[in-house]
Design a protein around this motif. Structure first.
Motif, PDB file in Angstrom:
ATOM      1  N   ILE A   1      -1.314 -59.624  -1.533  1.00  0.00           N
ATOM      2  CA  ILE A   1      -2.341 -58.586  -1.372  1.00  0.00           C
ATOM      3  C   ILE A   1      -1.896 -57.288  -2.027  1.00  0.00           C
ATOM      4  CG2 ILE A   1      -3.613 -57.206   0.319  1.00  0.00           C
ATOM      5  CD1 ILE A   1      -3.491 -59.620   2.193  1.00  0.00           C
ATOM      6  N   ASP A   2      -0.637 -56.945  -1.861  1.00  0.00           N
ATOM      7  CA  ASP A   2      -0.098 -55.746  -2.505  1.00  0.00           C
ATOM      8  C   ASP A   2      -0.246 -55.840  -4.019  1.00  0.00           C
ATOM      9  OD1 ASP A   2       1.669 -53.257  -2.416  1.00  0.00           O
ATOM     10  OD2 ASP A   2       2.887 -54.590  -3.662  1.00  0.00           O
ATOM     11  N   PHE A   3       0.024 -57.013  -4.577  1.00  0.00           N
ATOM     12  CA  PHE A   3      -0.122 -57.226  -6.017  1.00  0.00           C
ATOM     13  C   PHE A   3      -1.572 -57.000  -6.441  1.00  0.00           C
ATOM     14  CE2 PHE A   3      -0.791 -59.908  -9.756  1.00  0.00           C
ATOM     15  CZ  PHE A   3       0.278 -59.551 -10.557  1.00  0.00           C
TER      16      PHE A   3
ATOM     17  N   TRP B   1       9.692 -64.718  -1.282  1.00  0.00           N
ATOM     18  CA  TRP B   1       8.666 -65.208  -2.213  1.00  0.00           C
ATOM     19  C   TRP B   1       8.468 -64.244  -3.370  1.00  0.00           C
ATOM     20  CZ3 TRP B   1       4.004 -63.798  -4.300  1.00  0.00           C
ATOM     21  CH2 TRP B   1       3.178 -64.801  -4.801  1.00  0.00           C
ATOM     22  N   ALA B   2       8.401 -62.964  -3.076  1.00  0.00           N
ATOM     23  CA  ALA B   2       8.132 -61.973  -4.116  1.00  0.00           C
ATOM     24  C   ALA B   2       9.270 -61.919  -5.134  1.00  0.00           C
ATOM     25  CB  ALA B   2       7.919 -60.602  -3.486  1.00  0.00           C
ATOM     26  N   ARG B   3      10.490 -61.916  -4.652  1.00  0.00           N
ATOM     27  CA  ARG B   3      11.642 -61.840  -5.556  1.00  0.00           C
ATOM     28  C   ARG B   3      11.776 -63.113  -6.391  1.00  0.00           C
ATOM     29  NH1 ARG B   3      16.815 -60.368  -6.936  1.00  0.00           N
ATOM     30  NH2 ARG B   3      18.288 -62.116  -6.922  1.00  0.00           N
ATOM     31  N   LEU B   4      11.636 -64.282  -5.761  1.00  0.00           N
ATOM     32  CA  LEU B   4      11.794 -65.540  -6.487  1.00  0.00           C
ATOM     33  C   LEU B   4      10.803 -65.639  -7.636  1.00  0.00           C
ATOM     34  CD1 LEU B   4      12.310 -68.050  -3.519  1.00  0.00           C
ATOM     35  CD2 LEU B   4      14.053 -67.229  -5.118  1.00  0.00           C
ATOM     36  N   ASN B   5       9.558 -65.302  -7.393  1.00  0.00           N
ATOM     37  CA  ASN B   5       8.533 -65.415  -8.429  1.00  0.00           C
ATOM     38  C   ASN B   5       8.715 -64.380  -9.526  1.00  0.00           C
ATOM     39  OD1 ASN B   5       6.345 -67.542  -7.837  1.00  0.00           O
ATOM     40  ND2 ASN B   5       6.654 -66.602  -5.838  1.00  0.00           N
ATOM     41  N   THR B   6       9.056 -63.158  -9.144  1.00  0.00           N
ATOM     42  CA  THR B   6       9.238 -62.104 -10.150  1.00  0.00           C
ATOM     43  C   THR B   6      10.413 -62.414 -11.061  1.00  0.00           C
ATOM     44  OG1 THR B   6       8.272 -60.455  -8.670  1.00  0.00           O
ATOM     45  CG2 THR B   6       9.605 -59.635 -10.487  1.00  0.00           C
ATOM     46  N   GLU B   7      11.512 -62.874 -10.478  1.00  0.00           N
ATOM     47  CA  GLU B   7      12.691 -63.206 -11.282  1.00  0.00           C
ATOM     48  C   GLU B   7      12.385 -64.353 -12.245  1.00  0.00           C
ATOM     49  OE1 GLU B   7      15.925 -61.890 -11.363  1.00  0.00           O
ATOM     50  OE2 GLU B   7      14.997 -60.234 -10.280  1.00  0.00           O
ATOM     51  N   ALA B   8      11.647 -65.359 -11.765  1.00  0.00           N
ATOM     52  CA  ALA B   8      11.355 -66.519 -12.608  1.00  0.00           C
ATOM     53  C   ALA B   8      10.423 -66.166 -13.764  1.00  0.00           C
ATOM     54  CB  ALA B   8      10.739 -67.626 -11.760  1.00  0.00           C
ATOM     55  N   ALA B   9       9.585 -65.153 -13.581  1.00  0.00           N
ATOM     56  CA  ALA B   9       8.622 -64.776 -14.621  1.00  0.00           C
ATOM     57  C   ALA B   9       9.247 -63.955 -15.737  1.00  0.00           C
ATOM     58  CB  ALA B   9       7.473 -63.988 -13.994  1.00  0.00           C
TER      59      ALA B   9
ATOM     60  N   ASP C   1       0.745 -59.289 -19.601  1.00  0.00           N
ATOM     61  CA  ASP C   1       0.683 -57.836 -19.768  1.00  0.00           C
ATOM     62  C   ASP C   1       0.308 -57.153 -18.450  1.00  0.00           C
ATOM     63  OD1 ASP C   1      -1.970 -58.868 -19.955  1.00  0.00           O
ATOM     64  OD2 ASP C   1      -2.626 -57.049 -20.971  1.00  0.00           O
ATOM     65  N   THR C   2      -0.552 -57.786 -17.661  1.00  0.00           N
ATOM     66  CA  THR C   2      -0.901 -57.232 -16.353  1.00  0.00           C
ATOM     67  C   THR C   2       0.309 -57.247 -15.434  1.00  0.00           C
ATOM     68  OG1 THR C   2      -3.194 -57.967 -16.555  1.00  0.00           O
ATOM     69  CG2 THR C   2      -2.398 -57.491 -14.340  1.00  0.00           C
ATOM     70  N   PHE C   3       1.006 -58.388 -15.399  1.00  0.00           N
ATOM     71  CA  PHE C   3       2.161 -58.543 -14.512  1.00  0.00           C
ATOM     72  C   PHE C   3       3.223 -57.497 -14.811  1.00  0.00           C
ATOM     73  CE2 PHE C   3       6.081 -60.653 -13.031  1.00  0.00           C
ATOM     74  CZ  PHE C   3       5.684 -61.039 -11.752  1.00  0.00           C
ATOM     75  N   GLU C   4       3.487 -57.291 -16.078  1.00  0.00           N
ATOM     76  CA  GLU C   4       4.531 -56.330 -16.451  1.00  0.00           C
ATOM     77  C   GLU C   4       4.074 -54.891 -16.241  1.00  0.00           C
ATOM     78  OE1 GLU C   4       5.480 -57.454 -20.439  1.00  0.00           O
ATOM     79  OE2 GLU C   4       6.803 -59.107 -19.806  1.00  0.00           O
ATOM     80  N   ALA C   5       2.791 -54.634 -16.469  1.00  0.00           N
ATOM     81  CA  ALA C   5       2.286 -53.263 -16.327  1.00  0.00           C
ATOM     82  C   ALA C   5       2.388 -52.761 -14.894  1.00  0.00           C
ATOM     83  CB  ALA C   5       0.843 -53.184 -16.807  1.00  0.00           C
ATOM     84  N   ILE C   6       2.221 -53.648 -13.923  1.00  0.00           N
ATOM     85  CA  ILE C   6       2.263 -53.196 -12.521  1.00  0.00           C
ATOM     86  C   ILE C   6       3.585 -53.530 -11.835  1.00  0.00           C
ATOM     87  CG2 ILE C   6      -0.237 -53.380 -12.329  1.00  0.00           C
ATOM     88  CD1 ILE C   6       0.117 -55.907 -10.752  1.00  0.00           C
ATOM     89  N   GLY C   7       4.544 -54.074 -12.592  1.00  0.00           N
ATOM     90  CA  GLY C   7       5.878 -54.258 -12.041  1.00  0.00           C
ATOM     91  C   GLY C   7       6.077 -55.504 -11.207  1.00  0.00           C
ATOM     92  N   GLY C   8       5.212 -56.495 -11.333  1.00  0.00           N
ATOM     93  CA  GLY C   8       5.391 -57.738 -10.599  1.00  0.00           C
ATOM     94  C   GLY C   8       5.195 -57.577  -9.100  1.00  0.00           C
TER      95      GLY C   8
END
Length: 670
Positions: free
Chosen positions: A565-567, A438-446, A546-553
């Motif tokens: 939760i980690d996010f 789930w984490a990889r699929l969403n981060t890659e798509a964003a 900007d939030t997503f990119e600042a914390i690395g997805g």
């Protein structure tokens, strides 16, 4: 059939009790108890209403009967002890010796140790209906340190003399004696016998209600901290000692404590009900709570705000809310987890406010585009409904783009739907022929997309809120908001997600309000109103790019659980707020049993990811600033009872709350 009739009589008893007809309620509960001779619940209600009438000896006998029917009924045991019936319980069944015996028999395993600790905690916990018994069993202890002089502003501008009398008498009874009281009141009150209390105790000074008179009276107090109290509020005898001590210890701009409500019986005194156990301070929580603190103490720096507030509002609740919101901009605001004040039960105020406060100016453009990312594997009907409702309920569907991630769908109906969707404007199909993460699929798509707002949605969600897109823009337009989660319901209308709690049962994160009726508000209306939370679920969550990119997805090492939760913890570590937006509501078609750890392999996987989370976040994974430590609970029932706090726990919470940003996580070791 008799059991059903018993339930009807119990409900009738509830109605009678709430309307104050205690004698009739006694008869109704007694009938229910006789119709269901093995059911302990009617006995519990019968004993409580007997005790409220001062018939304590009879109540003790009924509590004993409840325990005969159900020996494990903790609330009956606790209430019986609070009523002075501890000697009627055998030590081998309950009490210190029973806990001591359990501890003595412990093995050396960690599981047994934790189980015994929970049992010891529960032995001193009171269930929610037993609040009055809890307060009597555990009176407020004196503050552990000194308190200096205090000025008490008793707001009597709009009050009945009897309410003002209750407050002033509770002031006179304070163990801490270094105080002066200013009581602005109209002529009708100053000419009433209640004003004679100012002659009985010269520390009480009545004055006029015009702004200049109040300002002069406050100015005479110099730099002395001011405790703001509404007429009708009763202070615990230890209240001033704790308020003064807490403010001096923390150096906070403002300190607030918890409160409850009272009904008065002229013979037996107050009956305490409906405690309001506050969270640590956050502006979003303070803006929507239906129960702002009953009394607050302010330092000298906030005197001008108090003076201005008194000039413009007669509403005491609005005044205290205004003071707290102003204080959050000025410095640390401390919370003391002690019930120090009580309001009349009639002083109920507006329901929760689920809408976000205005965001001016917004950090987003008014036409900011939204990207919704939806991973899917088959489930064509649910996916189609998810997409359809997102578009149908959006105010500006033309500013909405969707990316559907096809993760190895195989069913013909799904492939047909995806083939149809790929030609739809504003919708893209991305094929991901890889194991589910789930984490990889969403981060890659964003990545590589220009949208200002990113939404991560499960394919089994169905949007209910018209204008959800504009509400999301309003939330994320506030600079301090980092991530927004939403209110999720099961198809039967029960709550699936009202935020995520940290540090709950066995330290595991859990959904707040899980399985309660969708109409229930919970403590301080928390499930019906928008507020800051420790974390939210990834079933439907949103953030600015900007939030997503600042914390690395999202972290791809957390493939299944805890990535959301980690996010959220990374967002809080960056100094931004996680919001539960109750004004955006969806149905989540997740099964109540789906994903439960019902096989050893599932348990092992879940525990391994949780271990990684604990290694990364440490104590932050176990601490929730939005949950008052006086609550005690069981799995999926986090607000199941009350516990008395050791002084050390009170002080630890007080000190943590007084940090400039108590919700921010400071210790992060990747």
């Amino acid at each position: 059939m008799l059991q059903d009739n018993s339930a009807i009589h119990v409900q009738h008893g509830h109605v009678l009790k709430e309307s104050g007809r205690l004698a009739e309620a006694t008869c109704a509960y007694g009938t229910a108890a006789s119709l269901a001779p093995t059911d302990a619940e009617p006995c519990l209600h019968l004993a409580h209403v007997l005790d409220r009438q001062g018939r304590t000896d009879e109540a003790i006998e009924v509590w004993l009967e409840a325990l005969r029917r159900d020996p494990g009924l903790t609330v009956a045991r606790d209430a019986l002890i609070a009523a002075g019936g501890r000697d009627r319980l055998g030590e081998d069944v309950y009490g210190r010796s029973a806990v001591a015996t359990r501890l003595a028999r412990l093995s050396t395993t960690l599981e047994d140790t934790l189980l015994a600790a929970r049992e010891a905690t529960w032995a001193s916990a009171f269930a929610v209906p037993a609040w009055d018994a809890f307060r009597r069993q555990y009176p407020v202890r004196p503050a552990p340190g000194p308190s200096g002089p205090l000025l008490v502003l008793v707001d009597g501008r709009e009050c009945e003399p009897s309410a003002l009398r209750a407050t002033l008498l509770s002031l006179i009874d304070q163990r801490h004696e270094a105080w002066q009281a200013v009581v602005p009141a109209p002529d009708t009150v100053r000419d009433h016998p209640v004003a004679s209390l100012g002659l009985v105790d010269p520390r009480i000074r009545f004055g006029a209600t015009d702004h200049e008179s109040i300002a002069r009276a406050l100015a005479e107090g110099g730099e002395t901290p001011v405790l703001v109290v509404p007429a009708g509020c009763q202070l615990d005898p230890e209240a001033l000692g704790w308020f003064g001590f807490g403010l001096a210890r923390t150096g906070a701009v403002v300190l607030y404590a918890d409160h409850d409500h009272y009904q008065t019986d002229w013979r037996s005194g107050p009956v305490w009900v409906h405690p309001v156990l506050q969270a640590m301070a956050d502006r979003h929580d303070m803006a929507t709570t239906p129960h702002p603190p009953a009394a607050i103490i302010i330092g000298p720096g906030l005197r001008p705000v108090l003076s201005e507030g008194l000039r413009h509002t007669l509403d005491g609740f609005a005044l205290r809310r205004q003071l707290l919101l102003a204080a959050l901009k000025a410095g640390p605001v401390a919370h003391l987890p002690r019930v120090l004040t009580s309001l009349p039960l009639a002083d109920e105020i507006a329901p929760p406010l689920p809408s976000p406060p205005p965001a001016e100016p917004s950090v987003l453009a008014t036409d900011a585009r939204i990207l919704v990312i939806i991973p899917t594997r088959d489930e064509a009907a649910m996916l189609a409904r998810c997409i359809e409702t997102l578009h149908a309920t959006a105010t500006h569907p033309d500013r909405l783009d969707l990316v559907v991630i096809d993760n190895r769908s195989t069913r013909p109906e799904t492939l047909e739907l995806l083939n149809r969707l790929k030609d739809q404007q504003g919708l893209e199909i991305v094929t991901a022929d890889e194991p589910f993460n789930w984490a990889r699929l969403n981060t890659e798509a964003a990545q590589g997309r220009p949208h200002d707002i990113l939404v991560f949605a499960n394919n089994d969600t169905e949007m209910l809120t018209a204008g959800w897109d504009e509400r999301l823009r309003a939330w994320l337009g506030q600079a301090d908001v980092g991530v927004v989660g939403t209110r999720l319901l099961y198809p039967d209308g029960t709550l699936q997600h009202g935020g995520i709690l940290l540090g709950g049962w066995q330290g595991r994160p859990a959904h707040d309000g899980l399985w309660v009726s969708g109409s229930e508000g919970g403590p301080t209306g928390r499930w019906l109103r928008s507020r800051a939370v420790a974390a939210v679920t990834g079933a439907f969550m949103a953030c600015r790019r900007d939030t997503f990119e600042a914390i690395g997805g999202f972290d791809p090492h957390l493939a299944i659980a805890y990535n959301d939760i980690d996010f959220c913890l990374k967002v809080r570590a960056a100094g931004r707020t996680v919001i539960y937006a109750a004004d955006i509501e969806l149905v989540h078609h997740e099964s109540r049993t789906r994903g439960h750890n019902d096989r050893p392999e599932k348990v092992a996987w879940d525990d391994s990811e949780l271990t990684d989370m604990h290694r990364r976040w440490g104590a932050a994974l176990l601490h929730d600033p939005g949950v008052n430590p006086q609550w005690v609970g069981a799995v999926n029932r986090p607000y199941d009872g009350y516990r008395d706090l050791p002084t050390r726990t009170i002080l630890d919470h007080l000190d943590a709350s007084a940090k400039l940003a108590p919700w921010r996580i400071r210790a992060h070791s990747p």
